[in-house]
Design a protein around this motif. Structure first.
Motif, PDB file in Angstrom:
ATOM      1  N   GLN A 171       0.833  -1.335  -0.090  1.00  0.00           N
ATOM      2  CA  GLN A 171      -0.053  -0.079   0.196  1.00  0.00           C
ATOM      3  C   GLN A 171       0.699   1.261  -0.088  1.00  0.00           C
ATOM      4  O   GLN A 171       1.888   1.322   0.526  1.00  0.00           O
ATOM      5  CB  GLN A 171      -0.868   0.009   1.149  1.00  0.00           C
ATOM      6  CG  GLN A 171      -2.024  -0.806   1.219  1.00  0.00           C
ATOM      7  CD  GLN A 171      -2.928  -0.390   2.350  1.00  0.00           C
ATOM      8  OE1 GLN A 171      -2.307  -0.495   3.741  1.00  0.00           O
ATOM      9  NE2 GLN A 171      -4.149  -0.775   2.389  1.00  0.00           N
ATOM     10  N   THR A 218      -0.308   6.649   2.372  1.00  0.00           N
ATOM     11  CA  THR A 218      -1.492   7.317   2.772  1.00  0.00           C
ATOM     12  C   THR A 218      -2.450   6.144   3.016  1.00  0.00           C
ATOM     13  O   THR A 218      -3.237   6.108   4.021  1.00  0.00           O
ATOM     14  CB  THR A 218      -1.890   8.148   1.721  1.00  0.00           C
ATOM     15  OG1 THR A 218      -1.237   9.288   1.698  1.00  0.00           O
ATOM     16  CG2 THR A 218      -3.723   8.707   2.062  1.00  0.00           C
ATOM     17  N   ASP A 219      -2.510   5.295   2.265  1.00  0.00           N
ATOM     18  CA  ASP A 219      -3.609   4.163   2.520  1.00  0.00           C
ATOM     19  C   ASP A 219      -3.154   3.377   3.563  1.00  0.00           C
ATOM     20  O   ASP A 219      -4.116   2.958   4.368  1.00  0.00           O
ATOM     21  CB  ASP A 219      -3.499   3.302   1.143  1.00  0.00           C
ATOM     22  CG  ASP A 219      -4.161   4.012  -0.273  1.00  0.00           C
ATOM     23  OD1 ASP A 219      -5.015   4.720   0.023  1.00  0.00           O
ATOM     24  OD2 ASP A 219      -3.844   3.430  -1.281  1.00  0.00           O
ATOM     25  N   GLU A 220      -1.935   3.132   3.770  1.00  0.00           N
ATOM     26  CA  GLU A 220      -1.768   2.389   5.059  1.00  0.00           C
ATOM     27  C   GLU A 220      -2.032   3.108   6.180  1.00  0.00           C
ATOM     28  O   GLU A 220      -2.296   2.573   7.321  1.00  0.00           O
ATOM     29  CB  GLU A 220      -0.091   2.137   4.715  1.00  0.00           C
ATOM     30  CG  GLU A 220       0.419   1.539   5.978  1.00  0.00           C
ATOM     31  CD  GLU A 220       2.107   1.369   6.141  1.00  0.00           C
ATOM     32  OE1 GLU A 220       2.399   0.346   5.745  1.00  0.00           O
ATOM     33  OE2 GLU A 220       2.756   2.443   6.589  1.00  0.00           O
ATOM     34  N   GLU A 249      -5.846   3.043   6.722  1.00  0.00           N
ATOM     35  CA  GLU A 249      -6.204   1.662   7.462  1.00  0.00           C
ATOM     36  C   GLU A 249      -5.848   1.471   8.629  1.00  0.00           C
ATOM     37  O   GLU A 249      -6.704   1.025   9.430  1.00  0.00           O
ATOM     38  CB  GLU A 249      -5.475   0.697   6.569  1.00  0.00           C
ATOM     39  CG  GLU A 249      -5.646  -0.800   6.907  1.00  0.00           C
ATOM     40  CD  GLU A 249      -7.149  -1.444   6.306  1.00  0.00           C
ATOM     41  OE1 GLU A 249      -7.544  -2.162   6.663  1.00  0.00           O
ATOM     42  OE2 GLU A 249      -7.773  -0.634   5.302  1.00  0.00           O
ATOM     43  N   SER A 309      -9.731  12.369   2.992  1.00  0.00           N
ATOM     44  CA  SER A 309      -9.302  10.889   3.898  1.00  0.00           C
ATOM     45  C   SER A 309      -9.932  11.125   4.933  1.00  0.00           C
ATOM     46  O   SER A 309     -10.416  10.095   5.984  1.00  0.00           O
ATOM     47  CB  SER A 309      -8.120  10.682   3.529  1.00  0.00           C
ATOM     48  OG  SER A 309      -7.713  10.359   2.212  1.00  0.00           O
TER      49      SER A 309
END
Length: 266
Positions: free
Chosen positions: A31, A34-36, A39, A220
């Motif tokens: 990932q 940012t996605d990490e 999550e 986000s």
């Protein structure tokens, strides 16, 4: 968890703990940062414990996190801790708060290296004074032996050289994002070589390129924190985010990794 949060709460501090222990994150290896982070924050909210810090502040930390007790002094001898802090404003108080929160979260007295990421939205003429203002904070912590090596991320060669020449304690690290510049500027390569500065690359989406280049964009934030039940006037801003990585010395093994963030609510 946040359904009954008092409207008086303006600051939300979140400590993800060691995300290497989260199966949900491990299953999504590769990932982007940012996605990490998103999550990890969602998992922290679902498995976390909320505690009041002050009248207008709360702290959220996972109940099943093995870093809650912090790093013992005995373990610290064999570990190397690296920090990257993302600040949204040039205020000294913001950077100091991020550092002090990190020391408390990890239960350590010093870290081995720190990289400062600051996405100035101002003209380049004001960027250097803003960086100098924050650099004095890092110099103070270094003089007190709470930081050992310090550096910066994603600034132009001319500004970095000017910062280096001005600084009392010189930056020994500079990070650049190859996605934004493709090739390391030759002048920067030469300067870092002459001055024994670590020139590193990174993949963090952070810089002076709009929301899509922020480590935790406002869109986000809204996907992580749902305050729809508390009216449409709730506004969220990232004050700062900090990523820590703990390696075992000599072996280079990554033992722990996580994030500590501060969200401002109005």
């Amino acid at each position: 968890m946040l359904d009954n949060l008092s409207p008086n709460v303006k600051n939300i501090y979140m400590h993800t703990g060691n995300i290497l222990n989260l199966n949900e994150v491990k299953k999504k290896a590769g990932q982007n940062p940012t996605d990490e982070l998103i999550e990890s924050l969602k998992i922290t909210l679902s498995k976390g414990d909320l505690k009041a810090v002050e009248e207008d502040s709360v702290k959220i930390q996972r109940l099943d996190d093995d870093t809650q007790t912090g790093i013992t002094s005995e373990d610290r001898k064999g570990l190397k801790i690296g920090i990257k802090v993302f600040v949204s404003s040039p205020k000294k108080e913001t950077l100091c708060e991020a550092l002090e929160t990190m020391f408390l979260a990890l239960n350590v007295d010093f870290v081995d290296s720190l990289v400062l990421a600051y996405p100035s939205k101002a003209e380049s003429t004001t960027l250097l004074p803003e960086l100098q203002e924050m650099w004095t904070v890092l110099e103070d912590y270094t003089e007190r032996q709470k930081l050992y090596t310090i550096g910066v991320s994603d600034i132009d060669t001319d500004i970095f050289v000017a910062l280096h020449n001005w600084a009392k304690i010189k930056p020994s690290i500079i990070q650049i994002n190859l996605a934004s510049c493709c090739v390391v500027p030759p002048a920067l390569q030469e300067f870092t070589k002459q001055n024994d500065i670590q020139l590193l690359t990174h993949s963090d989406p952070f810089g002076n390129y709009g929301e899509e280049r922020e480590i935790l964009p406002k869109s986000s934030l809204n996907s992580v924190f749902d305050f729809t039940g508390q009216g449409e006037t709730t506004s969220l801003e990232l004050s700062w985010a900090l990523r820590f990585q703990v390696h075992v010395k000599c072996r280079g093994v990554l033992a722990s990794k996580g994030y500590v963030v501060c969200i401002q609510r109005s």
